[in-house]
Scaffold this motif. Structure first.
Motif, short mmCIF file in Angstrom:
data_model
loop_
_atom_site.label_atom_id
_atom_site.label_comp_id
_atom_site.label_asym_id
_atom_site.label_seq_id
_atom_site.Cartn_x
_atom_site.Cartn_y
_atom_site.Cartn_z
N VAL A 49 0.86 -1.19 0.00
CA VAL A 49 0.00 0.00 0.00
C VAL A 49 0.89 1.23 0.00
CG1 VAL A 49 -1.68 1.32 1.36
CG2 VAL A 49 -1.93 -1.15 1.12
N ALA A 50 0.49 2.26 -0.75
CA ALA A 50 1.31 3.45 -0.88
C ALA A 50 0.43 4.68 -1.11
CB ALA A 50 2.30 3.30 -2.05
N ARG A 51 1.05 5.86 -0.98
CA ARG A 51 0.39 7.12 -1.32
C ARG A 51 0.95 7.63 -2.65
NH1 ARG A 51 -1.33 11.17 3.38
NH2 ARG A 51 -2.99 11.41 1.84
N VAL A 52 0.07 8.18 -3.44
CA VAL A 52 0.46 8.68 -4.76
C VAL A 52 1.14 10.04 -4.62
CG1 VAL A 52 -0.44 9.50 -6.97
CG2 VAL A 52 -1.37 7.42 -5.93
N VAL B 262 -3.19 3.80 -2.69
CA VAL B 262 -3.30 2.78 -3.74
C VAL B 262 -2.60 1.49 -3.30
CG1 VAL B 262 -3.42 4.47 -5.61
CG2 VAL B 262 -1.17 3.59 -4.86
N VAL B 263 -2.92 0.42 -4.02
CA VAL B 263 -2.14 -0.81 -3.93
C VAL B 263 -1.20 -0.83 -5.13
CG1 VAL B 263 -2.18 -3.32 -4.10
CG2 VAL B 263 -3.87 -2.16 -2.69
N ALA B 264 0.09 -0.99 -4.85
CA ALA B 264 1.09 -0.99 -5.91
C ALA B 264 1.91 -2.28 -5.86
CB ALA B 264 2.00 0.22 -5.79
N ARG B 265 2.68 -2.48 -6.91
CA ARG B 265 3.51 -3.68 -7.01
C ARG B 265 4.88 -3.29 -7.52
NH1 ARG B 265 3.23 -7.06 -11.37
NH2 ARG B 265 1.31 -5.99 -11.97
N LEU B 266 5.93 -3.82 -6.91
CA LEU B 266 7.31 -3.55 -7.34
C LEU B 266 7.62 -4.45 -8.53
CD1 LEU B 266 9.89 -1.92 -6.52
CD2 LEU B 266 10.65 -4.01 -5.39
N THR C 184 7.54 0.79 -10.16
CA THR C 184 6.35 0.14 -9.61
C THR C 184 5.17 0.33 -10.54
OG1 THR C 184 5.60 2.11 -8.41
CG2 THR C 184 7.16 0.66 -7.27
N GLN C 185 4.13 -0.47 -10.27
CA GLN C 185 2.87 -0.33 -11.01
C GLN C 185 1.72 -0.20 -10.01
OE1 GLN C 185 1.75 -2.59 -14.68
NE2 GLN C 185 0.22 -3.54 -13.35
N ILE C 186 0.87 0.79 -10.24
CA ILE C 186 -0.32 0.98 -9.42
C ILE C 186 -1.41 0.06 -9.94
CG2 ILE C 186 -2.12 2.61 -8.73
CD1 ILE C 186 -0.01 4.84 -8.97
N ASP C 187 -1.86 -0.87 -9.10
CA ASP C 187 -2.84 -1.86 -9.52
C ASP C 187 -4.27 -1.55 -9.08
OD1 ASP C 187 -0.96 -3.40 -10.80
OD2 ASP C 187 -0.64 -4.76 -9.13
N GLU C 188 -4.40 -0.72 -8.02
CA GLU C 188 -5.74 -0.54 -7.45
C GLU C 188 -5.81 0.76 -6.65
OE1 GLU C 188 -8.33 -2.65 -3.85
OE2 GLU C 188 -6.68 -3.75 -4.82
N ARG D 86 -9.91 1.54 5.36
CA ARG D 86 -9.64 1.06 4.00
C ARG D 86 -8.17 0.71 3.80
NH1 ARG D 86 -14.48 -0.40 1.97
NH2 ARG D 86 -15.95 1.34 1.81
N VAL D 87 -7.29 1.58 4.25
CA VAL D 87 -5.86 1.36 4.06
C VAL D 87 -5.40 0.12 4.82
CG1 VAL D 87 -3.56 2.29 4.54
CG2 VAL D 87 -5.32 3.75 3.52
N THR D 88 -5.86 -0.04 6.06
CA THR D 88 -5.45 -1.18 6.87
C THR D 88 -5.91 -2.49 6.27
OG1 THR D 88 -5.43 0.15 8.88
CG2 THR D 88 -5.60 -2.24 9.15
N LEU D 89 -7.16 -2.55 5.85
CA LEU D 89 -7.67 -3.79 5.25
C LEU D 89 -6.91 -4.10 3.96
CD1 LEU D 89 -11.49 -3.24 5.85
CD2 LEU D 89 -10.06 -4.99 6.92
N ALA D 90 -6.61 -3.08 3.17
CA ALA D 90 -5.86 -3.30 1.92
C ALA D 90 -4.44 -3.78 2.22
CB ALA D 90 -5.83 -2.01 1.11
N ARG D 91 -3.80 -3.21 3.23
CA ARG D 91 -2.42 -3.61 3.55
C ARG D 91 -2.35 -5.10 3.85
NH1 ARG D 91 -1.73 -0.84 7.73
NH2 ARG D 91 -0.71 0.96 6.81
#
Length: 657
Positions: free
Chosen positions: A98-101, A140-144, A158-162, A175-180
């Motif tokens: 999880v990250a901030r844009v 957002v949810v991102a991926r390295l 990285t790529q922002i997936d969600e 929301r952030v905690t559940l996504a993490r």
């Protein structure tokens, strides 16, 4: 004499071969170490090697790695100093995160939501996402997808997936905690109808019996109702449990979803149910004055608290009273303002209190009873702002229900162990098997005579635990916790050292726990004299244990976020808090505020004005200041909060003494 071209001397080929051999020799003779990256907020970092050694990494080299990466590094020596030069990646610490844009001058990046990673990583947006919907500061949810230490990768990418949640949404902490933790954000969808299945078990009609429920005031998923009758030799207790498996068989889509979720997630101000709300909060909930199918156990508790015979069966009940913990406790404790329940409920409550007392006394003498710890409840407004934090002590009504559930679950464990041989059991070793020798060494060093069997055998451990409790040594208890084991799900019966029982299997919360649904189905197979395949239980246990861990982490993370927001607003008041010391590390100590349950860190530089006067022994859990013992694990002190860091959801405190 003629020569072929392959026989001619080629100095370039020979030089290449020599160079390759030289490089190979240099590599073979260059010391290398594998380990994990530990970053600091000052730019440099360390490689924590697998053998316990630590190597310095300078700031330029730290730009190639992230905190938590497992790497192989070349070790370079400069006099007495050894330095690690990252060479290859073994395992990246970031994959899905999880990250901030961050949007700056047309450039897109993400900043991982991690206390030790403060880098802006270049990013792109997944093609299926609309870039216009994602703004600076959104979560957002991102991926390295690229790492500098991977072959052919020049830098981090990285790529922002969600998109998780917009930056100005009040639901950010949830929301952030559940996504993490990759947990579901919403309750599962409901079916159009929920017909009861014909399971082939007989249901006894108990709708005329005066069953009752006791729950929290806001509880909607009421899953247990009780009926108790006093007898000359003790009590006859009937525990009736909501029966979702009467509506959801193993092929139902709702069962597949429940198996994935494993548990209802309880967060401050929000629950994410395991089953659709139509089932959890309505059709299965044991509401008053409506008929409900249940799985029941009628059992006998003797006057001395011992557990006697029991019988499981299907039934239909109609609860006659929905009671609330505090109201029942007030009445039983003689509060003048408490309203007396109607008969025959009032008589049953007194009988249940007597039974719970007898059971607690029996457990005190024969098994284990641990000290109560208060719960803390957050009062929130509609926007998620914390209005206050309440201490919720376990009162007599909570103890009554707890004792009733313990005996019912002990009966379930006994039935499954004898009749089935498997199920979903809660197994708890007093000490981690890998740490038994360390615990033995520690106790011996404290001049406590102990044999290895007292740490590994239930009957012997009971003796040891009671002897340790008699010492009332908070430091000793806190130190021992470092060696203790965790409760795990097991497909086969095993001892539960925490409760002091030979086996323990829960079936009393099937609306909230998938393992309890599994045990319901096994109990029903026993009732129908059917064989029960073991494979399903074996496959489930690891997943259930992991999901329970994630749920607990999510609950802790949301609470930490709310604590920082709530207490951060009070910093200017300089309030002093009583606190317990729960951990001591090389960098300082961790404390829990007694008034509200928040945890805060007291860094070593804040313990005393002269840092050189502070000596921290993290192994022993003690701190000396100016040559005198000042703090220790299990001890207490008064603190003042100095910082509330929302970025890391952490509180910083200083001693107020």
């Amino acid at each position: 004499m003629a020569h072929s071209s392959t026989d001619r001397f080629d100095p370039m080929l020979q030089n290449n071969a020599l160079l390759a051999q030289l490089k190979q020799d240099i590599r073979a003779n260059t010391p290398r170490v594998q380990g994990t990256i530990k970053a600091t907020d000052k730019g440099f970092g360390f490689l924590e090697a697998e053998d316990g050694a630590s190597y310095f990494i300078p700031p330029p080299a730290m730009k190639q790695v992230l905190h938590g990466d497992r790497i192989e590094a070349v070790i370079k020596e400069d006099g007495d100093k050894k330095q690690a030069d990252p060479e290859s990646l073994i395992e990246a610490s970031l994959e899905r995160f999880v990250a901030r844009v961050q949007k700056r001058d047309g450039r897109l990046a993400v900043i991982p939501d991690h206390p030790s990673i403060n880098l802006a990583l270049k990013a792109r947006i997944k093609r299926s996402l609309d870039e216009s919907t994602i703004a600076d500061g959104d979560w957002v949810v991102a991926r390295l997808i690229r790492h500098p230490l991977r072959p052919d990768d020049r830098g981090f990418f990285t790529q922002i997936d969600e998109l998780v949640v917009k930056s100005d949404d009040p639901a950010v902490p949830w929301r952030v905690t559940l996504a993490r933790h990759a947990l579901e954000q919403e309750c599962p969808p409901a079916a159009e109808s929920w017909p009861m299945a014909d399971e082939g078990i007989e249901r006894e009609d108990l709708t005329a019996e005066p069953f009752f429920t006791i729950d929290g005031e806001k509880t909607r998923d009421m899953d247990d109702a009780l009926r108790i009758e006093a007898a000359d030799d003790g009590w006859h207790l009937t525990v009736a449990i909501a029966d979702p498996t009467a509506y959801v068989d193993e092929s139902h889509p709702a069962d597949k979803e429940a198996r994935t979720r494993a548990f209802t997630v309880y967060l401050p101000g929000q629950n994410v149910t395991m089953l659709p709300e139509a089932l959890a909060d309505d059709l299965c909930s044991l509401k008053p004055d409506v008929e409900r199918p249940v799985l029941a156990c009628r059992l006998h508790v003797a006057s001395d608290g011992t557990l006697g015979e029991y019988r499981f069966f299907g039934a239909t009940i109609r609860s006659q009273a929905r009671l609330v913990y505090d109201h029942v406790s007030d009445w039983l404790e003689g509060s003048a303002e408490a309203d007396a329940p109607a008969e025959p409920i009032a008589t049953q409550l007194k009988a249940l209190a007597d039974m719970a007392g007898a059971r607690a006394a029996w457990r005190e003498a024969n098994t284990l009873v641990f000290k109560d710890r208060p719960d803390y409840a957050f009062d929130l407004d509609d926007a998620g702002n914390v209005l206050g934090i309440r201490v919720e002590q376990r009162r007599v009504a909570q103890r009554m229900i707890e004792e009733a559930m313990i005996v019912a679950n002990a009966c379930c464990a006994d039935l499954l162990a004898k009749e089935v041989g498997h199920g979903i059991f809660n197994v708890h070793n007093a000490f981690d098997p890998e740490k038994v020798d360390q615990a033995l060494e520690f106790l011996t060093a404290q001049e406590i005579a102990v044999e290895r069997e007292q740490l590994t055998e239930l009957a012997r451990y009971r003796e040891l635990r009671r002897a340790l409790d008699d010492r009332e040594d908070a430091w000793l208890d806190a130190r021992l916790r470092r060696f203790q084991g965790y409760t795990n799900m097991s497909a086969r019966p095993g001892p539960h050292f925490g409760l002091g029982l030979p086996a323990y299997a829960t079936w009393t919360s099937p609306i909230r726990k998938y393992g309890d649904m599994v045990n319901h189905r096994l109990i029903k197979r026993v009732l129908k004299s059917e064989a029960a395949p073991e494979e399903a239980s074996l496959r489930l246990t690891e997943q259930l244990t992991e999901r329970r861990r994630l749920n607990r982490m999510a609950e802790r993370d949301v609470k930490d976020w709310l604590y920082v927001r709530y207490l951060g607003a009070t910093l200017e008041h300089g309030e002093i808090f009583d606190a317990d010391i729960i951990d001591i590390r090389r960098g300082g100590m961790r404390v829990r505020l007694i008034a509200n349950g928040a945890t805060a860190f007291v860094p070593a530089p804040l313990i005393h004005s002269d840092r050189s006067q502070v000596v921290i022994d993290d192994k022993e859990g003690r701190i000396q200041v100016a040559g005198e013992a000042r703090y220790q694990l299990g001890g207490s002190l008064r603190v003042k909060l100095t910082e509330a860091r929302e970025a890391t959801r952490s509180l910083v405190a200083t001693p107020a003494e």
